[in-house]
Design a protein around this motif. Structure first.
Motif, PDB file in Angstrom:
ATOM      1  N   ILE A 244       1.328   2.492  -2.095  1.00 61.65           N
ATOM      2  CA  ILE A 244      -0.129   2.585  -2.243  1.00 61.65           C
ATOM      3  C   ILE A 244      -0.712   1.931  -0.999  1.00 61.65           C
ATOM      4  CG2 ILE A 244      -2.101   2.168  -3.730  1.00 61.65           C
ATOM      5  CD1 ILE A 244       0.137   3.717  -5.124  1.00 61.65           C
ATOM      6  N   LEU A 297      -5.025   0.681  -8.897  1.00 68.61           N
ATOM      7  CA  LEU A 297      -5.562   1.470  -7.804  1.00 68.61           C
ATOM      8  C   LEU A 297      -6.976   1.031  -7.458  1.00 68.61           C
ATOM      9  CD1 LEU A 297      -4.437   5.084  -8.811  1.00 68.61           C
ATOM     10  CD2 LEU A 297      -3.303   3.501  -7.234  1.00 68.61           C
ATOM     11  N   ASP A 301      -7.634   4.388  -1.816  1.00 69.09           N
ATOM     12  CA  ASP A 301      -6.189   4.232  -1.708  1.00 69.09           C
ATOM     13  C   ASP A 301      -5.521   5.553  -1.326  1.00 69.09           C
ATOM     14  OD1 ASP A 301      -5.577   1.548  -2.105  1.00 69.09           O
ATOM     15  OD2 ASP A 301      -5.469   1.719  -4.283  1.00 69.09           O
ATOM     16  N   ILE A 303      -1.909   7.317  -1.779  1.00 71.10           N
ATOM     17  CA  ILE A 303      -0.703   7.216  -2.599  1.00 71.10           C
ATOM     18  C   ILE A 303       0.366   8.122  -2.009  1.00 71.10           C
ATOM     19  CG2 ILE A 303       0.246   7.600  -4.905  1.00 71.10           C
ATOM     20  CD1 ILE A 303      -2.823   7.471  -5.803  1.00 71.10           C
TER      21      ILE A 303
END
Length: 336
Positions: A244, A297, A301, A303
């Motif tokens: 992340i 989260l 962000d 991912i």
């Protein structure tokens, strides 16, 4: 083979093709044009899945031709992966279902949800019962699944929707298989079953299956490729790596699954006959989501979900989140 559905920077047309030499993408239409012929089973992922196994043989032959004759193609026909937009490899899934075949994830998530949602005197006893229920025992596998919103599909590099009724968006990295003609496993994809955690408990209590917590728009990510089974010696031995941004790094493995995909397909066929293009998730990889790590989260962000041999599925979190309903878990100080 790694099969892709994509579009180029110069065209919005959806193309069906494959990855060659690890870093380049070419459409089957471009290869067939060089050969002066047409193969209807390779028009799209849909036709490929409906014409198996003949379509696989045709695709394999064309891949070999493209690799050997790369010099015949121009830059508009063979493109670096970084210069195309990879779409969901299965753009029109017949259905999307998901199993829960990772007992340790179910145990961890169940205990953590109970910790947040239930304050009664029996809480510790209930947590212990949950822990005991979800033990990995090959002789006691429960093959139950829930139906997912297959209209919420997104692909590599796409942005997950963050519903205004939640403060706790989470991911669920999974191995998923895609069915082809004849009830075969046509290939494997990375599946991100995004989930809203602070409304999950009411969904469970309602006994209707996941609704608000999982069925929201743009919540079902798959990609970046459909990898054919011949590329995967053992689907239960793949390392999983989740990042992340620069903030978080989680690791897991498909060895946590309590059943092989072939056995899962056997169980599905006891219930219904899946049409070609049905996506079947196996369950969340333990240690790879916020409900287990308590690392949540944030807006903006990035991912990156990497499965050994399957590539990396990139998903984005919106830059701006508008929350209109108070969270059952209280306000998050790290979200404006």
């Amino acid at each position: 083979m790694k099969l892709v559905t994509f579009k180029t920077k110069t065209s919005q047309e959806h193309l069906f093709g494959l990855v060659i030499n690890d870093n380049f993408v070419v459409s089957f239409a471009a290869i067939l044009k060089k050969q002066g012929r047409f193969v209807d089973s390779l028009e799209s992922m849909d036709s490929y899945l409906h014409y198996l196994p003949a379509s696989y043989d045709a695709a394999k032959e064309l891949m070999q031709y493209a690799v050997e004759q790369t010099h015949q193609f121009n830059e508009n026909e063979i493109c670096p992966i970084a210069e195309v937009k990879l779409l969901s490899p299965v753009p029109n899934p017949a259905a999307l279902i998901d199993f829960g075949l990772t007992p340790r994830h179910l145990r961890n998530a169940g205990v953590n949800l109970l910790q947040r949602e239930y304050t009664g005197p029996e809480r510790e006893e209930l947590k212990q019962k949950i822990a005991e229920k979800f033990q990995k025992d090959p002789d006691k596998v429960t093959f139950s699944y829930y139906k997912c919103n297959h209209n919420a599909l997104i692909g590599d590099g796409d942005t997950i929707h963050w519903p205004s009724y939640s403060s706790y968006l989470d991911i669920e990295p999974e191995l998923a298989m895609v069915t082809g003609k004849g009830n075969c496993i046509a290939g494997y994809v990375i599946f991100n079953d995004s989930t809203i955690r602070d409304v999950q408990w009411p969904d469970f209590l309602a006994m209707t299956g996941p609704t608000r917590c999982k069925d929201f728009d743009r919540s079902k990510g798959i990609g970046p490729f459909l990898v054919t089974p011949d590329e995967i010696d053992n689907p239960l031995s793949l390392e999983v790596d989740v990042r992340i941004g620069e903030r978080l790094h989680w690791k897991g493995s498909t060895s946590e699954y309590s059943a092989h995909p072939a056995k899962v397909m056997e169980e599905v066929l006891k219930v219904f006959t899946p049409l070609p293009g049905t996506i079947i998730g196996m369950g969340t990889i333990p240690d790879c989501c916020a409900i287990e790590t308590e690392q949540w989260l944030l807006p903006s962000d990035r991912i990156q979900i990497t499965f050994e041999k399957l590539g990396t599925l990139t998903q984005l979190v919106p830059d701006h989140v508008k929350i209109t309903e108070p969270s059952r878990w209280g306000k998050r100080n790290d979200i404006p």
